[in-house]
Design a protein around this motif. Structure first.
Motif, short mmCIF file in Angstrom:
data_model
loop_
_atom_site.label_atom_id
_atom_site.label_comp_id
_atom_site.label_asym_id
_atom_site.label_seq_id
_atom_site.Cartn_x
_atom_site.Cartn_y
_atom_site.Cartn_z
N GLY A 80 46.71 52.94 49.07
CA GLY A 80 47.80 52.14 49.61
C GLY A 80 47.38 50.88 50.31
N THR A 81 46.05 50.71 50.54
CA THR A 81 45.55 49.49 51.18
C THR A 81 45.82 48.28 50.29
OG1 THR A 81 43.78 50.73 52.26
CG2 THR A 81 43.50 48.35 52.10
N ASN A 82 46.25 47.18 50.88
CA ASN A 82 46.54 45.98 50.11
C ASN A 82 45.28 45.40 49.48
OD1 ASN A 82 49.25 46.08 50.71
ND2 ASN A 82 49.15 44.56 52.36
N VAL A 83 45.38 45.00 48.23
CA VAL A 83 44.29 44.36 47.50
C VAL A 83 44.65 42.89 47.33
CG1 VAL A 83 43.04 44.27 45.31
CG2 VAL A 83 43.66 46.48 46.31
N LEU A 84 43.72 42.00 47.67
CA LEU A 84 43.99 40.57 47.76
C LEU A 84 43.14 39.76 46.78
CD1 LEU A 84 43.81 40.43 51.67
CD2 LEU A 84 45.81 40.99 50.25
N ALA A 85 43.68 38.65 46.30
CA ALA A 85 42.93 37.75 45.43
C ALA A 85 41.82 37.08 46.23
CB ALA A 85 43.86 36.69 44.85
N ARG A 116 38.03 41.10 38.78
CA ARG A 116 38.76 42.28 38.32
C ARG A 116 38.95 43.25 39.48
NH1 ARG A 116 36.59 43.81 32.21
NH2 ARG A 116 36.72 41.69 31.36
N TYR A 117 40.17 43.81 39.56
CA TYR A 117 40.55 44.72 40.63
C TYR A 117 41.09 45.98 39.95
CZ TYR A 117 40.65 40.02 42.65
OH TYR A 117 40.33 38.73 43.02
N ALA A 118 40.35 47.08 40.05
CA ALA A 118 40.65 48.23 39.19
C ALA A 118 40.94 49.51 39.98
CB ALA A 118 39.49 48.46 38.23
N GLN A 119 41.49 50.48 39.23
CA GLN A 119 41.82 51.82 39.72
C GLN A 119 42.85 51.75 40.84
OE1 GLN A 119 37.75 53.01 40.26
NE2 GLN A 119 37.54 53.53 38.10
N LEU A 120 43.79 50.80 40.66
CA LEU A 120 44.82 50.56 41.66
C LEU A 120 45.89 51.66 41.63
CD1 LEU A 120 45.34 46.73 41.07
CD2 LEU A 120 43.86 47.82 42.76
N ASP A 121 46.66 51.72 42.73
CA ASP A 121 47.80 52.61 42.80
C ASP A 121 49.06 51.90 42.33
OD1 ASP A 121 49.07 55.17 43.77
OD2 ASP A 121 50.14 53.75 45.06
N SER A 122 49.13 50.59 42.64
CA SER A 122 50.28 49.79 42.20
C SER A 122 49.82 48.38 41.91
CB SER A 122 51.37 49.77 43.28
OG SER A 122 50.89 49.12 44.46
N ILE A 123 50.60 47.68 41.07
CA ILE A 123 50.33 46.29 40.70
C ILE A 123 51.50 45.43 41.15
CG2 ILE A 123 50.05 44.70 38.76
CD1 ILE A 123 48.59 46.93 37.27
N LEU A 180 47.82 41.44 45.30
CA LEU A 180 47.73 41.76 43.88
C LEU A 180 48.21 43.18 43.59
CD1 LEU A 180 44.18 40.34 43.10
CD2 LEU A 180 46.38 39.16 42.95
N GLY A 181 48.01 44.09 44.53
CA GLY A 181 48.35 45.49 44.33
C GLY A 181 47.84 46.30 45.50
N THR A 182 47.73 47.62 45.30
CA THR A 182 47.25 48.49 46.36
C THR A 182 46.17 49.43 45.82
OG1 THR A 182 49.04 50.06 45.91
CG2 THR A 182 49.41 48.43 47.66
N VAL A 183 45.28 49.84 46.69
CA VAL A 183 44.18 50.75 46.34
C VAL A 183 44.75 52.09 45.86
CG1 VAL A 183 42.23 52.08 47.26
CG2 VAL A 183 42.57 49.69 47.93
N GLY A 184 44.14 52.63 44.81
CA GLY A 184 44.59 53.91 44.27
C GLY A 184 43.45 54.72 43.70
N THR A 185 43.79 55.64 42.83
CA THR A 185 42.79 56.51 42.19
C THR A 185 43.07 56.64 40.70
OG1 THR A 185 44.11 58.47 42.75
CG2 THR A 185 42.36 57.85 44.29
N SER A 186 43.69 55.62 40.11
CA SER A 186 44.03 55.69 38.68
C SER A 186 42.78 55.50 37.83
CB SER A 186 45.07 54.62 38.33
OG SER A 186 44.57 53.32 38.64
N GLY A 187 42.90 55.80 36.53
CA GLY A 187 41.76 55.67 35.63
C GLY A 187 40.78 56.81 35.80
N LYS A 188 39.49 56.48 35.70
CA LYS A 188 38.43 57.48 35.84
C LYS A 188 37.41 57.01 36.87
CE LYS A 188 38.85 59.28 31.12
NZ LYS A 188 38.15 59.53 29.83
N LEU A 206 38.44 50.63 45.98
CA LEU A 206 38.75 49.55 45.06
C LEU A 206 37.52 49.29 44.21
CD1 LEU A 206 40.39 47.08 43.98
CD2 LEU A 206 39.31 45.76 45.82
N HIS A 207 37.66 49.36 42.88
CA HIS A 207 36.57 48.95 41.99
C HIS A 207 36.75 47.46 41.74
CE1 HIS A 207 33.58 49.10 38.77
NE2 HIS A 207 34.40 48.29 38.12
N PHE A 208 35.78 46.66 42.19
CA PHE A 208 35.89 45.21 42.13
C PHE A 208 34.75 44.63 41.30
CE2 PHE A 208 34.58 41.07 43.89
CZ PHE A 208 35.73 40.34 43.62
#
Length: 297
Positions: free
Chosen positions: A202-207, A237-244, A258-266, A274-276
């Motif tokens: 849920g943490t905000n991800v920023l450009a 690239r900002y990956a494995q987000l919870d929301s976009i 840009l979105g929020t931190v999540g656990t999507s993907g693998k 955040l995978h950056f």
């Protein structure tokens, strides 16, 4: 450095029979691992020569050097011109096809040909143990000596100073660094193309810098992924987000949501993060860089 007879034979088969028929593991060769490019061996094209075309003009059309096309098409290796009506195998980049010797790894092949191991890894679809690989940036030669291919004019190194920022409001602990790592879940050695920044879901991800949103959707092991293209030949690239929170084509400024931190993907870690990634444009496409040099708070 010399080319083995086996390597020349592989190039002959590529031309005569088509690529898939010579690959012992064609299913894995044709399928990229989630989040990775399609393997170069699956991106060969066929070009039918028409009247007025020359080897040089065909090479220019595909942004290759003539030697690359000669190496992939044995009918041209005796100095013959490209005959009208003949069909040529065209690789996606300058390079050669190599069989990984028994008992060796593709990482040893990368070292032998003096190219970046992570570039070879991605060009071949991020496969763990390919037996036949495409080695980019290496020239075929009739006397068996290989040399480095010249890079296209747009493949210069981008200016690092043009990209600097941080994708979270607060500095975060690095859960997994860039480079060769051991997967904590499987124990396998793999190349980590970015950095994992530990942060609650849920943490905000920023450009990290101004740019244009090039991708904003689900993408394989990346999960929910946002890609921003920046000036100077850079991409973040900002990956494995919870929301976009952005859409493709949208212009963003440094610090925009840009979105929020999540656990999507693998994810490779059980801790939310955040995978950056930072990538730069090159003759091999978007090549991963160590994000550490660009992360500035």
């Amino acid at each position: 450095m010399t080319l083995s007879f086996r390597q020349l034979f592989l190039c002959s088969l590529v031309s005569a029979l088509g690529l898939v028929s010579v690959l012992p593991y064609s299913n894995s060769a044709n399928a990229a691992v989630g989040g990775c490019p399609i393997p170069a061996l699956s991106r060969f094209q066929r070009h039918k020569v028409v009247r007025g075309e020359t080897l040089e003009s065909i090479a220019q059309r595909y942004n290759l050097i003539p030697t690359t096309i000669i190496g992939m098409n044995p009918a041209l290796q005796n100095g013959a011109a490209a005959a009208v009506g003949s069909v040529l195998q065209i690789p996606p980049y300058n390079g050669i096809v190599v069989e990984v010797p028994r008992g060796e790894t593709w990482r040893q092949v990368a070292a032998q040909y003096k190219i970046r191991a992570d570039s070879l890894f991605e060009v071949n679809g991020c496969q763990q143990n390919p037996r036949i690989v495409f080695v980019p940036g290496v020239n075929w030669s009739p006397n068996g000596v290989v040399t480095k291919s010249p890079l296209p004019s747009d493949a210069g190194t981008p200016n690092r100073a043009s990209l600097s920022g941080y994708p979270l409001a607060q500095m975060a602990t690095v859960g997994l660094a860039y480079g060769w790592q051991i997967n904590p879940a499987t124990g396998e050695v793999f190349f980590h193309s970015g950095v994992d920044l530990l942060s609650p879901v849920g943490t905000n991800v920023l450009a990290i810098a101004p740019g244009t949103v090039a991708f904003a959707s689900d993408q394989g092991s990346y999960g929910k992924l946002v890609i921003i293209n920046h000036s100077g030949g850079f991409q973040s690239r900002y990956a494995q987000l919870d929301s976009i929170k952005v859409t493709v084509g949208q212009q963003v400024k440094k610090g925009d949501l840009l979105g929020t931190v999540g656990t999507s993907g693998k994810p490779t870690s059980t801790q939310p993060h955040l995978h950056f990634e930072v990538r730069s444009s090159s003759s091999l496409g978007w090549v991963a860089q160590d994000p550490k040099a660009y992360l500035k708070k």
